[in-house]
Scaffold this active site. Sequence first.
Site, short mmCIF file in Angstrom:
data_model
loop_
_atom_site.label_atom_id
_atom_site.label_comp_id
_atom_site.label_asym_id
_atom_site.label_seq_id
_atom_site.Cartn_x
_atom_site.Cartn_y
_atom_site.Cartn_z
N LYS A 4 0.83 -1.21 -0.02
CA LYS A 4 -0.21 -0.03 -0.56
C LYS A 4 1.24 0.74 0.60
O LYS A 4 0.45 2.09 -0.72
CB LYS A 4 -0.61 -0.03 1.03
CG LYS A 4 -2.16 -1.28 0.42
CD LYS A 4 -3.42 -0.28 1.46
CE LYS A 4 -4.76 -1.63 0.83
NZ LYS A 4 -5.58 -1.91 1.88
N LYS B 203 -4.56 -9.48 -7.02
CA LYS B 203 -5.39 -10.10 -6.41
C LYS B 203 -6.07 -8.96 -7.32
O LYS B 203 -5.77 -7.48 -7.48
CB LYS B 203 -5.03 -9.33 -4.83
CG LYS B 203 -5.59 -8.48 -3.91
CD LYS B 203 -5.64 -8.81 -2.35
CE LYS B 203 -6.09 -7.40 -1.78
NZ LYS B 203 -7.09 -7.74 -1.33
N LYS C 198 -10.64 -3.89 -4.53
CA LYS C 198 -11.62 -2.70 -5.03
C LYS C 198 -11.52 -1.60 -4.94
O LYS C 198 -11.85 -0.80 -6.26
CB LYS C 198 -12.77 -2.60 -3.65
CG LYS C 198 -11.78 -2.82 -2.67
CD LYS C 198 -13.38 -2.52 -1.68
CE LYS C 198 -13.75 -3.86 -0.01
NZ LYS C 198 -12.45 -3.08 0.39
#
Length: 334
Positions: A115, A197, A200
């Site tokens: 992230k 992966k 969203k």
Amino acid sequence: MLNDKKVLYSGMQATGTLTLGNYLGALKNWVNLSDEYECFYGVMDLHSLTVRQVPADFRKNARSLYALYVAAGLDPKKNCLYYQSHVSAHAELGWILDCFTYMGELNRMTQFKDKAAKHADNINAGLYTYPVLMAADILLYQADMVPVGVDQKQHLEICRDIAERFNNIYGEVFTIPEAYIPKAGAKIMSLQEPEKKMSKSDENVNATIRLLDDPDTIIRKFKRAVTDSGSEVRYSEDKPGVSNLMSIYGCVTGKTMEEIEREFDGKGYGDFKLAVGETVADELKPLQKRYEELMADKAFIDGCIKENDEKARYFANKTLRKVQKKVGLTEQIR
Ligand code: AQP
């Protein structure tokens, strides 16, 4: 607890409309666990703040996530479906547990590294201590079991380490939770970059199937999904694109990889992708219909949130009080 059932805890961030990955890796399994466990499922809105949110969209996403929980089949009378930010004990226990977590442990977290790379302009302290808040979420409810996708396994391990460290000092305060990783659907990959992966917050619209995508959009996205060279529908490491589509198809239909290979023997990728698209679109239709009904019924959703927030506060505060006492914080004078 209210009865002698084991306790289960999980949740999702309100960072955008849920994807097929969230559904197959988490939500669909949650529905099957409701009878066996005393379940707590949070709308993890405090976690969502680790990435900058547009306030109006964020509020909508949180409500939409709540309605999707219910639309997917989680009964709000049987499961405690609540907002994390409405239970202040999460932030309070999070702070206490920060003081029982080492920087060396947090430095090893791969989600932080991913992230931080993705949001290089906003590498904030919340992103770094995210696993500690997650530990507080789980430990507040004395959860025995935490269903998660493989991406969250490392966070569950640090939660167990923190709980054990605390218990070693103060006695049996926390239940040590186990991870429950589903056999199928544990990691659904992006349709455009099958080595990543499905997430969203992915900005590439074709990479993710959203639970609220209409059938034509779903079928179109599957038709555009990246496949591999060759034309054989075969599950193998050197075919990440096709293997991902096979996992999705298997999760929805319950078929094994061998059965799928036989079903599409001699047929090309085109037929296969269309079948996956149609199957997923059909799977999501009832959920989408229920979602529309729920979003139109403000009073019902508000009532569910209010009732479940109270239930969550009751259990969370019980654990928090115990922890505060153990570490020596003085009680408020009332
Ligand atoms: N691709 C996936 N395959 C299987 N399971 C998945 N989960 C997420 N993506 C997949 C599972 O969904 C639950 C909700 O996760 P979250 O909202 O707390 O955050 P996340 O894991 O970071 O999910 P996203 O979709 O990737 O969100 P963003 O883009 O905001 O970071 C978890 O149980 C997770 O394992």
